[in-house]
Design a protein around this motif. Structure first.
Motif, short mmCIF file in Angstrom:
data_model
loop_
_atom_site.label_atom_id
_atom_site.label_comp_id
_atom_site.label_asym_id
_atom_site.label_seq_id
_atom_site.Cartn_x
_atom_site.Cartn_y
_atom_site.Cartn_z
N ALA A 13 0.83 -1.21 0.00
CA ALA A 13 0.00 0.00 0.00
C ALA A 13 0.86 1.26 0.00
N TYR A 14 1.92 1.24 0.80
CA TYR A 14 2.76 2.43 0.88
C TYR A 14 3.51 2.68 -0.43
N LYS A 15 4.02 1.61 -1.03
CA LYS A 15 4.74 1.76 -2.29
C LYS A 15 3.81 2.23 -3.40
N LEU A 16 2.58 1.73 -3.41
CA LEU A 16 1.60 2.20 -4.37
C LEU A 16 1.24 3.65 -4.11
N TRP A 17 1.11 4.01 -2.83
CA TRP A 17 0.80 5.39 -2.46
C TRP A 17 1.88 6.34 -2.99
N THR A 30 -5.58 9.69 -7.02
CA THR A 30 -5.62 11.11 -6.67
C THR A 30 -6.85 11.42 -5.83
N LYS A 31 -7.97 10.82 -6.18
CA LYS A 31 -9.21 11.00 -5.41
C LYS A 31 -9.02 10.48 -3.99
N LEU A 32 -8.37 9.33 -3.87
CA LEU A 32 -8.09 8.75 -2.55
C LEU A 32 -7.17 9.66 -1.74
N LEU A 33 -6.15 10.19 -2.39
CA LEU A 33 -5.22 11.10 -1.71
C LEU A 33 -5.96 12.31 -1.15
N LYS A 34 -6.82 12.92 -1.96
CA LYS A 34 -7.55 14.11 -1.54
C LYS A 34 -8.46 13.80 -0.35
N ARG A 35 -9.08 12.63 -0.38
CA ARG A 35 -9.97 12.26 0.72
C ARG A 35 -9.19 12.07 2.02
N ILE A 36 -8.06 11.38 1.92
CA ILE A 36 -7.24 11.15 3.13
C ILE A 36 -6.64 12.44 3.63
N GLU A 37 -6.23 13.30 2.71
CA GLU A 37 -5.67 14.60 3.09
C GLU A 37 -6.70 15.43 3.85
N SER A 38 -7.93 15.45 3.37
CA SER A 38 -8.96 16.27 3.99
C SER A 38 -9.33 15.77 5.39
N LYS A 39 -9.17 14.48 5.62
CA LYS A 39 -9.56 13.90 6.91
C LYS A 39 -8.43 13.89 7.94
N TYR A 40 -7.19 13.78 7.48
CA TYR A 40 -6.10 13.51 8.43
C TYR A 40 -4.92 14.49 8.38
N SER A 41 -4.97 15.49 7.52
CA SER A 41 -3.80 16.36 7.35
C SER A 41 -3.41 17.12 8.62
N ASP A 42 -4.32 17.26 9.57
CA ASP A 42 -4.01 17.98 10.81
C ASP A 42 -3.39 17.08 11.88
N TYR A 43 -3.24 15.81 11.58
CA TYR A 43 -2.70 14.85 12.56
C TYR A 43 -1.25 14.50 12.24
N ALA A 44 -0.49 14.23 13.30
CA ALA A 44 0.93 13.92 13.14
C ALA A 44 1.16 12.68 12.28
N GLY A 45 0.28 11.70 12.40
CA GLY A 45 0.44 10.47 11.64
C GLY A 45 0.39 10.67 10.14
N TYR A 46 -0.22 11.76 9.70
CA TYR A 46 -0.35 12.04 8.27
C TYR A 46 0.99 12.37 7.62
N CYS A 47 1.99 12.74 8.43
CA CYS A 47 3.28 13.15 7.87
C CYS A 47 3.89 12.04 7.02
N PHE A 48 3.59 10.76 7.34
CA PHE A 48 4.13 9.65 6.56
C PHE A 48 3.48 9.56 5.18
N PHE A 49 2.35 10.23 4.99
CA PHE A 49 1.62 10.16 3.73
C PHE A 49 1.54 11.51 3.03
N ASN A 50 2.12 12.52 3.63
CA ASN A 50 2.11 13.87 3.08
C ASN A 50 3.05 13.96 1.88
N PRO A 51 2.56 14.38 0.71
CA PRO A 51 3.43 14.47 -0.47
C PRO A 51 4.70 15.28 -0.24
#
Length: 220
Positions: A13-17, A30-51
């Motif tokens: 999943a991470y390599k595909l991400w 891209t749609k999945l990225l936008k959805r996850i960004e909108s829900k979790y971008s304010d949390y520290a855990g999101y840093c691993f998925f932040n472009p």
């Protein structure tokens, strides 16, 4: 020597991400990225998925081991992974990876007798046990991760490419400690050239009754 092929959903999943979502060329990812960004971008855990901060070389295999407990904001990381796992685009990619793995295993089983030939002309002992984490072939990834662990997911570039490509990475794995540690960049490129010559060239020629590729000279 024993090769254990695995599909680790977290690592896949991470390599595909990294490959699909972050370049924003695939509409579903891209749609999945936008959805996850909108829900979790304010949390520290999101840093691993932040472009802006994503770590391309991170090892997420065995994520559920105790080592993962030290990660900051693991609950949010878990939620993000679960969102990816539940997405249609990931499920399709994982199913394709499963089908790809069947082909890789079959090719490896058919050709593993060539390991003895490779070992003889390399003069290097093969590791006893190696774990190969298989990825989607569109990712075009091949690398050793650490110790006796490597990742692989590639399209066929020539006959028996799955077997030969994995052998290439095995050579990196068995030479890493002795030949790469504290070496200069030039030394590392020379070692890589030797590995390429022994696998992508010599082993390929012997297996496929072929001939050397026509390459331009490298800077070294």
């Amino acid at each position: 020597m024993k090769i254990k092929f695995k599909i680790d959903s977290y690592h896949l999943a991470y390599k595909l991400w990294v490959s699909k979502a972050l370049d924003q060329k695939d509409a579903q990812w891209t749609k999945l990225l936008k959805r996850i960004e909108s829900k979790y971008s304010d949390y520290a855990g999101y840093c691993f998925f932040n472009p802006a901060y994503v770590a391309h070389v991170m090892d997420w295999s065995n994520y559920n081991s105790k080592q993962a407990d030290v990660l900051r904001d693991k609950p949010v990381i878990d939620k993000i992974f679960n969102e990816i796992f539940d997405s249609k685009v990931f499920k399709e990619a994982r199913n394709e990876t499963v089908e790809y793995s069947k082909r890789v295993k079959k090719e490896w089983s058919r050709n593993k007798k060539w390991l003895k030939v490779l070992q003889e002309y390399m003069g290097i002992e093969m590791p006893i046990n190696v774990e190969v984490y298989l990825l989607h072939p569109d990712l075009r990834i091949g690398s050793f991760i650490k110790q006796n662990k490597m990742e692989w997911g590639n399209q066929d570039n020539f006959d028996n490419y799955q077997f030969i490509g994995i052998c290439h990475e095995l050579m990196h794995l068995v030479t890493e400690k002795e030949f790469y540690k504290n070496k200069t960049e030039k030394d590392q490129w020379i070692m890589h050239a030797i590995i390429y010559l022994t696998t992508d060239e010599e082993l390929r020629i012997r297996m496929n009754d072929s001939q050397y590729f026509d390459h331009e000279l490298s800077k070294y």
